[in-house]
Design an enzyme around this catalytic site. Structure first.
Site, PDB file in Angstrom:
ATOM      1  N   GLY A  40      10.298  71.777  20.878  1.00  0.00           N
ATOM      2  CA  GLY A  40      10.647  70.822  19.813  1.00  0.00           C
ATOM      3  C   GLY A  40      11.371  69.655  20.465  1.00  0.00           C
ATOM      4  O   GLY A  40      12.273  69.867  21.281  1.00  0.00           O
ATOM      5  N   LYS A  41      10.972  68.444  20.103  1.00  0.00           N
ATOM      6  CA  LYS A  41      11.509  67.283  20.826  1.00  0.00           C
ATOM      7  C   LYS A  41      13.033  67.180  20.705  1.00  0.00           C
ATOM      8  O   LYS A  41      13.730  66.933  21.690  1.00  0.00           O
ATOM      9  CB  LYS A  41      10.829  66.010  20.341  1.00  0.00           C
ATOM     10  N   GLY A  42      13.553  67.387  19.487  1.00  0.00           N
ATOM     11  CA  GLY A  42      15.002  67.276  19.313  1.00  0.00           C
ATOM     12  C   GLY A  42      15.728  68.319  20.137  1.00  0.00           C
ATOM     13  O   GLY A  42      16.652  68.017  20.915  1.00  0.00           O
ATOM     14  N   ASN A  44      14.648  70.058  22.665  1.00  0.00           N
ATOM     15  CA  ASN A  44      14.480  69.865  24.115  1.00  0.00           C
ATOM     16  C   ASN A  44      15.471  68.833  24.637  1.00  0.00           C
ATOM     17  O   ASN A  44      16.093  69.017  25.698  1.00  0.00           O
ATOM     18  CB  ASN A  44      13.055  69.359  24.424  1.00  0.00           C
ATOM     19  N   ASN A 186       7.142  56.413  24.888  1.00  0.00           N
ATOM     20  CA  ASN A 186       6.353  56.394  26.117  1.00  0.00           C
ATOM     21  C   ASN A 186       5.257  55.334  25.909  1.00  0.00           C
ATOM     22  O   ASN A 186       5.158  54.737  24.830  1.00  0.00           O
ATOM     23  CB  ASN A 186       5.805  57.782  26.504  1.00  0.00           C
ATOM     24  N   ASP A 249       3.109  70.929  34.787  1.00  0.00           N
ATOM     25  CA  ASP A 249       3.196  70.955  33.319  1.00  0.00           C
ATOM     26  C   ASP A 249       4.082  69.792  32.866  1.00  0.00           C
ATOM     27  O   ASP A 249       5.287  69.797  33.111  1.00  0.00           O
ATOM     28  CB  ASP A 249       3.784  72.307  32.871  1.00  0.00           C
ATOM     29  N   ASP A 255      11.248  64.327  26.855  1.00  0.00           N
ATOM     30  CA  ASP A 255      12.483  64.867  26.273  1.00  0.00           C
ATOM     31  C   ASP A 255      13.551  65.069  27.349  1.00  0.00           C
ATOM     32  O   ASP A 255      14.744  64.816  27.118  1.00  0.00           O
ATOM     33  CB  ASP A 255      12.201  66.209  25.584  1.00  0.00           C
ATOM     34  N   SER A 294      11.980  74.595  32.196  1.00  0.00           N
ATOM     35  CA  SER A 294      11.724  73.826  33.422  1.00  0.00           C
ATOM     36  C   SER A 294      12.844  72.824  33.711  1.00  0.00           C
ATOM     37  O   SER A 294      12.850  72.192  34.764  1.00  0.00           O
ATOM     38  CB  SER A 294      10.392  73.065  33.294  1.00  0.00           C
TER      39      SER A 294
HETATM   40  O1  RIB Z   1       7.839  66.930  23.589  1.00  0.00           O
HETATM   41  C1  RIB Z   1       7.388  68.242  23.779  1.00  0.00           C
HETATM   42  C2  RIB Z   1       7.547  69.033  22.515  1.00  0.00           C
HETATM   43  O2  RIB Z   1       6.717  68.488  21.521  1.00  0.00           O
HETATM   44  C3  RIB Z   1       7.135  70.469  22.637  1.00  0.00           C
HETATM   45  O3  RIB Z   1       8.197  71.297  23.055  1.00  0.00           O
HETATM   46  C4  RIB Z   1       6.592  70.806  21.262  1.00  0.00           C
HETATM   47  O4  RIB Z   1       7.417  71.642  20.546  1.00  0.00           O
HETATM   48  C5  RIB Z   1       6.404  69.470  20.554  1.00  0.00           C
HETATM   49  O5  RIB Z   1       7.275  69.309  19.524  1.00  0.00           O
END
Ligand code: RIB
Length: 307
Positions: A40-42, A44, A186, A249, A255, A294
């Site tokens: 999830g972006k937030g 992460n 981006n 990857d 993020d 990562s």
């Molecule tokens: O930016 C990567 C994220 O986008 C992933 O972790 C995925 O959950 C999506 O929300």
């Protein structure tokens, strides 16, 4: 500026398959590797900042399910404040089905689940805690009306705000984006939001300037292996290169850039210096599989950064 960072955004469980070739429609293929991981972006961005030592407040929404419970533990393990991670009954925690090809490229199918039920009231409820923060970080995996409410809250309380317009949503109000101190897309998101070509660096600059002319204060475009570009409304411009690495990857690389950028920026106020660290932090992350897994710890990153 307080050093505490608030992330108001998504919590998503990633279900990831690694495959040499993406299946065609109607085709079944076996994948070479698989894992579920917190994404999830937030979340992460919050986790990257926390792994680097930042004091982070997460304001988000999860379901009352196994993924939600696992996620709360994950936040706590990283020392992230979860008091305002709202548990929504009868809704699933967000899930992203991700396919990563052998060249590191990813394809993401997002089911937003509880993230779609994130309301502006949740920002008001966290208001007293948010007022203690030196920066609010936003993305677009929660409803736009909540993103706008967060921008208004930040402006009313004179808290700097960074908006990562990801995933790009064409309906995003540029007027609201102009109320943010930082706008960090981006190149693909920049292309979608402006409708302009973004193949070359000149085209990227032209698209960024198109938005700056509308009143944006600072735009930082992340460009993967080409590094990042900062252009400000008052005429500053800087391109920051990144380090060449073997990508396995790239999921969540943007993020990790933002998490590292905000961690350093709230401490130093140095925009190009924070971009330089963030580019290298993201580069290190793409050499490993996964998103948050990562992301390097502070110790790991400092070692890499000095190399
Ligand atoms: O930016 C990567 C994220 O986008 C992933 O972790 C995925 O959950 C999506 O929300």
């Amino acid at each position: 500026m307080s050093k505490k960072i608030a992330v108001i955004g998504s919590t998503v469980m990633d279900v990831v398959s690694y495959i040499d070739k993406v299946p065609e429609g109607g085709e079944t293929r076996a994948s070479q590797d698989f894992h579920t991981a917190c994404g999830g972006k937030g979340a992460n961005q919050a986790t990257a900042a926390a792994k680097l030592g930042a004091d982070v407040l997460m304001v988000s929404a999860i379901g009352n399910d196994a993924f939600g419970k696992e996620y709360l533990e994950n936040y706590k393990r990283h020392g992230i404040e979860t008091r305002f991670v709202n548990v929504i009954e009868g809704t699933a925690t967000g899930v992203a089905s991700i396919i990563v090809e052998s060249n590191g490229q990813n394809r993401i199918l997002l089911y937003k689940g509880a993230n779609d039920k994130f309301t502006p009231e949740m920002i008001q409820t966290a208001g007293d805690e948010l007022k203690k923060c030196g920066l609010i970080v936003l993305q677009l995996e929660i409803p736009l009306e909540s993103v706008y409410a967060a921008i208004d809250f930040a402006n009313e309380n004179k808290i700097p705000v960074l908006l990562n317009p990801a995933p790009a949503v064409k309906e995003l109000s540029i007027e609201k984006a102009c109320k943010c101190d930082f706008f960090v897309p981006n190149e693909t998101e920049l292309g979608i939001l402006t409708g302009m070509p973004i193949e070359t660096e000149e085209e990227i600059k032209a698209a960024a300037k198109f938005l700056l002319d509308k009143g944006l204060k600072n735009i930082i475009v992340t460009m993967g292996s080409r590094g990042s570009l900062w252009i400000s409304g008052d005429g500053k411009e800087e391109k920051v290169p990144t380090r060449k690495v073997q990508a396995v990857d790239s999921t969540g690389a943007g993020d990790s850039f933002i998490g590292c950028f905000v961690e350093n920026y709230v401490k130093t106020g140095d925009i190009p210096g924070s971009m330089k660290r963030a580019s290298q932090y993201a580069a290190l992350g793409v050499t490993k599989k996964g998103t948050q897994d990562s992301y390097a710890t502070k110790e790991e990153f400092e070692k890499f950064y000095k190399m």
